[in-house]
Scaffold this motif. Structure first.
Motif, PDB file in Angstrom:
ATOM      1  N   SER A  97     -11.819 -10.175   5.785  1.00 58.47           N
ATOM      2  CA  SER A  97     -11.827 -10.928   5.171  1.00 58.47           C
ATOM      3  C   SER A  97     -11.868 -10.312   3.343  1.00 58.47           C
ATOM      4  O   SER A  97     -11.858  -8.434   3.555  1.00 58.47           O
ATOM      5  N   ASN A  98     -11.759 -10.147   2.548  1.00 55.29           N
ATOM      6  CA  ASN A  98     -11.545  -9.413   0.837  1.00 55.29           C
ATOM      7  C   ASN A  98     -11.936 -10.790  -0.137  1.00 55.29           C
ATOM      8  O   ASN A  98     -10.857 -12.004  -0.106  1.00 55.29           O
ATOM      9  N   ASP A  99     -12.108  -9.982  -0.994  1.00 51.32           N
ATOM     10  CA  ASP A  99     -12.164 -10.823  -2.366  1.00 51.32           C
ATOM     11  C   ASP A  99     -10.934 -10.778  -3.762  1.00 51.32           C
ATOM     12  O   ASP A  99     -11.375 -11.142  -4.528  1.00 51.32           O
ATOM     13  N   MET A 100     -10.925 -10.096  -3.251  1.00 52.93           N
ATOM     14  CA  MET A 100      -9.509  -9.668  -4.260  1.00 52.93           C
ATOM     15  C   MET A 100      -8.049 -10.401  -4.635  1.00 52.93           C
ATOM     16  O   MET A 100      -7.600 -10.062  -5.314  1.00 52.93           O
ATOM     17  N   GLU A 101      -7.777 -11.392  -3.386  1.00 55.71           N
ATOM     18  CA  GLU A 101      -7.346 -12.382  -3.616  1.00 55.71           C
ATOM     19  C   GLU A 101      -7.333 -12.914  -4.965  1.00 55.71           C
ATOM     20  O   GLU A 101      -7.854 -13.997  -4.740  1.00 55.71           O
ATOM     21  N   ILE A 113      -9.977  -9.675 -14.044  1.00 52.27           N
ATOM     22  CA  ILE A 113     -11.360  -8.824 -14.070  1.00 52.27           C
ATOM     23  C   ILE A 113     -10.754  -7.915 -12.456  1.00 52.27           C
ATOM     24  O   ILE A 113     -11.034  -7.451 -12.226  1.00 52.27           O
ATOM     25  N   LYS A 114     -10.604  -9.851 -11.532  1.00 52.99           N
ATOM     26  CA  LYS A 114      -9.855  -9.164 -10.042  1.00 52.99           C
ATOM     27  C   LYS A 114      -8.951  -8.051  -9.924  1.00 52.99           C
ATOM     28  O   LYS A 114      -9.536  -6.675  -9.286  1.00 52.99           O
ATOM     29  N   GLU A 115      -7.516  -8.129 -11.172  1.00 57.11           N
ATOM     30  CA  GLU A 115      -6.682  -7.102 -11.081  1.00 57.11           C
ATOM     31  C   GLU A 115      -7.318  -5.799 -11.455  1.00 57.11           C
ATOM     32  O   GLU A 115      -6.716  -4.749 -10.828  1.00 57.11           O
ATOM     33  N   ASP A 203      -5.026 -11.420   1.672  1.00 58.84           N
ATOM     34  CA  ASP A 203      -3.476 -11.408   1.667  1.00 58.84           C
ATOM     35  C   ASP A 203      -3.496  -9.810   0.942  1.00 58.84           C
ATOM     36  O   ASP A 203      -3.460  -9.782  -0.324  1.00 58.84           O
ATOM     37  N   SER A 204      -3.503  -9.541   2.098  1.00 58.15           N
ATOM     38  CA  SER A 204      -2.979  -7.906   1.496  1.00 58.15           C
ATOM     39  C   SER A 204      -1.102  -7.406   1.062  1.00 58.15           C
ATOM     40  O   SER A 204      -1.259  -6.472   0.434  1.00 58.15           O
ATOM     41  N   GLU A 205      -0.369  -8.718   1.384  1.00 55.48           N
ATOM     42  CA  GLU A 205       0.963  -8.330   0.149  1.00 55.48           C
ATOM     43  C   GLU A 205       0.416  -9.120  -1.500  1.00 55.48           C
ATOM     44  O   GLU A 205       1.300  -8.850  -2.629  1.00 55.48           O
ATOM     45  N   VAL A 206      -0.805  -9.408  -1.466  1.00 54.26           N
ATOM     46  CA  VAL A 206      -0.861  -9.954  -2.581  1.00 54.26           C
ATOM     47  C   VAL A 206      -0.256  -9.057  -4.412  1.00 54.26           C
ATOM     48  O   VAL A 206      -1.257  -7.695  -4.094  1.00 54.26           O
ATOM     49  N   LYS A 207       0.188  -9.731  -5.412  1.00 54.22           N
ATOM     50  CA  LYS A 207       0.751  -9.241  -6.162  1.00 54.22           C
ATOM     51  C   LYS A 207      -0.360  -9.472  -7.801  1.00 54.22           C
ATOM     52  O   LYS A 207      -1.001 -10.525  -7.222  1.00 54.22           O
ATOM     53  N   PHE A 208      -0.319  -8.539  -8.741  1.00 55.85           N
ATOM     54  CA  PHE A 208      -1.354  -8.466  -9.738  1.00 55.85           C
ATOM     55  C   PHE A 208       0.426  -7.948 -11.301  1.00 55.85           C
ATOM     56  O   PHE A 208       0.260  -7.347 -11.270  1.00 55.85           O
ATOM     57  N   GLU A 209       0.736  -9.398 -10.759  1.00 56.09           N
ATOM     58  CA  GLU A 209       1.812  -9.741 -12.454  1.00 56.09           C
ATOM     59  C   GLU A 209       1.547 -10.504 -12.894  1.00 56.09           C
ATOM     60  O   GLU A 209       2.139 -10.577 -14.191  1.00 56.09           O
ATOM     61  N   SER A 210      -0.343 -11.241 -12.634  1.00 53.53           N
ATOM     62  CA  SER A 210       0.204 -12.605 -14.276  1.00 53.53           C
ATOM     63  C   SER A 210      -0.759 -12.025 -15.351  1.00 53.53           C
ATOM     64  O   SER A 210      -0.321 -12.592 -16.434  1.00 53.53           O
TER      65      SER A 210
END
Length: 224
Positions: A97-101, A113-115, A203-210
């Motif tokens: 598990s991870n908190d960064m999604e 904050i997460k990004e 989700d290891s494929e999560v993208k931070f673009e927004s």
């Protein structure tokens, strides 16, 4: 490999331990039941915690009286055995598990904050054999609650890293952030906007673009 925490060492195997951006920390042998390797490491007298990263392993000893020169031979022997025989690091059926999604429920501030943590803070923390977990953001007073892991959790310079590094960087880019607090594993808090979640699927494929990160001042951003 030494870390800023004299009680913790970072080991760099010649193979990946977990998938990219994944980490898993164990604070006791009971917690390590899902990992044959971590469970074996806890059999070494004097081991306090074990953390796996994507390409490193951080091991913390329980006392400054214990000498690493006595612990390392047994640790190296265990790592060599387990990393060469193909035994899974984490047993099947135990999801990481991870908190960064970034989820649909996250507002703009939490997404930023997460990004920022994921892209600019976490890499530096992991270089030192640690990891950082987002716990919650309290909107009414601008407090970000974080959990530091691995070598950073018990490091003597934790308060400096937290305030001069992490807090300064978050405040530099996100005006809603006023304070950063470190919490332990048992910490729970209810806020006016969200409740702390025990686990968030990763989700290891999560993208931070927004999120659009813009500095609040023209000064150079703080360093960790």
């Amino acid at each position: 490999m030494e870390t800023p925490n004299e009680h913790a060492l970072k080991f760099l195997p010649s193979m990946n331990i977990l998938a990219e951006n994944e980490t898993r920390e164990f604070l006791s042998g009971r917690e390590a039941a899902c990992s044959p390797l971590a469970l074996k490491l806890f059999s070494v007298d004097g081991i306090r915690s074990v953390m796996f990263g994507s390409n490193f392993i951080t091991i913390e000893k329980s006392s400054q009286d214990l000498n690493w020169s006595l612990l390392k031979p047994e640790i190296f022997s265990i790592l060599t055995e387990y990393l060469t025989n193909g035994t899974p690091i984490i047993s099947e059926g135990h999801e990481l598990s991870n908190d960064m999604e970034i989820s649909e429920e996250d507002d703009e501030v939490i997404s930023m904050i997460k990004e920022l943590i994921f892209t600019r803070i976490r890499p530096a923390i992991q270089d030192d054999g640690g990891d950082i977990e987002f716990v919650n953001f309290r909107e009414d007073d601008g407090t970000v609650y974080l959990r530091l892991k691995g070598a950073c959790r018990s490091c003597d310079s934790l308060s400096v890293t937290l305030k001069n590094g992490i807090e300064s960087m978050l405040k530099y880019y996100i005006e809603e952030v006023q304070n950063v607090e470190q919490v332990d594993e048992d910490f729970e808090i209810n806020t006016s906007t969200k409740e702390v979640e025990d686990e968030v699927k990763f989700d290891s494929e999560v993208k931070f673009e927004s999120a659009n990160l813009s500095p609040r001042s023209r000064d150079d951003p703080p360093n960790l």
